[in-house]
Enzyme design. Structure first.
Site, PDB file in Angstrom:
ATOM      1  N   CYS A 117       0.828  -1.195   0.000  1.00  0.00           N
ATOM      2  CA  CYS A 117       0.000   0.000   0.000  1.00  0.00           C
ATOM      3  C   CYS A 117       0.868   1.252   0.000  1.00  0.00           C
ATOM      4  O   CYS A 117       1.673   1.459  -0.892  1.00  0.00           O
ATOM      5  CB  CYS A 117      -0.940  -0.038   1.203  1.00  0.00           C
ATOM      6  SG  CYS A 117      -2.241   1.196   1.194  1.00  0.00           S
ATOM      7  N   ALA A 118       0.738   2.111   0.988  1.00  0.00           N
ATOM      8  CA  ALA A 118       1.570   3.309   1.079  1.00  0.00           C
ATOM      9  C   ALA A 118       2.964   2.994   1.550  1.00  0.00           C
ATOM     10  O   ALA A 118       3.799   3.874   1.676  1.00  0.00           O
ATOM     11  CB  ALA A 118       0.933   4.333   2.022  1.00  0.00           C
TER      12      ALA A 118
END
Length: 211
Positions: A117-118
């Site tokens: 994800c991030a």
């Protein structure tokens, strides 16, 4: 000999992405070590724990195995480096020169660098993209859609659940943490072990699993 994975964590890390990956790897027999990447004082560091408790993105508190010690965290000691997401945690990790150096060392040492994800090397947001600060080359990536536009001009952006590029698996968002973890088990231990772990977990067969 059992495979070993170093899983980074910081205040603001997404707890599901951390725990699902950690748990799934342990089920596969991988020796996992969680390392706290600290940035200033933790709001829960005064309770006397060592290392300090990490406060994750939804307030869950996790006691890591250790505080990150770069000389004890290199690719000569682990088979994989795992970086979970969570925007606040990603900011902490992206600002860490120690983490940037580790990413380069694992990548150049042909070890697995797994990013969620991030936590993706191209989406650790702290003013600049961590893929640039870590010096990683142009390659296929995926991420949470919220930061897709920041990546399409720099990388070969793909919308697959999990993307593997030069032993760098990346995953798009919290909802695909299980497929990400299964793929990581496959890369470390083989597909048979990944299938063995997946079965008893009753992972829904209707959800695509990247082979």
């Amino acid at each position: 000999m059992a495979k070993k994975a170093l899983i980074l964590i910081a205040d603001g890390t997404e707890e599901m992405e951390f725990t699902i990956t950690y748990d799934t790897l342990v089920r596969a027999g991988v020796e996992c070590t969680s390392a706290n990447v600290q940035s200033g004082g933790s709001p829960y560091g005064s309770v006397g724990t060592s290392p300090a408790l990490v406060v994750c993105s939804r307030g869950v508190k996790i006691l890591p195995d250790t505080t990150l010690q770069p000389l004890e965290a290199g690719p000569d000691k682990y088979d994989a480096l795992v970086i979970p997401g969570g925007l606040k945690g990603a900011e902490v990790l992206s600002q860490s020169t120690e983490v940037q150096t580790l990413v380069r060392q694992y990548y150049e040492g042909d070890k697995i660098v797994a990013m969620i994800c991030a936590g993706d090397p191209s989406s650790l947001i702290a003013g600049t993209l961590a893929a640039k600060t870590a010096g990683l080359p142009h390659q296929p990536v995926t991420s949470h859609p919220v930061i897709q536009n920041e990546l399409t001009t720099v990388y070969d952006y793909q919308e697959d659940t999990v993307v593997v590029s030069n032993k760098v698996p990346g995953q798009g968002h919290t909802g695909t943490a299980f497929p990400f973890a299964f793929k990581l088990v496959e890369l470390l231990c083989g597909k048979a072990k990944s299938d063995e772990v997946r079965g008893p977990m009753m992972f829904p067969p209707s959800i695509p699993y990247p082979y």
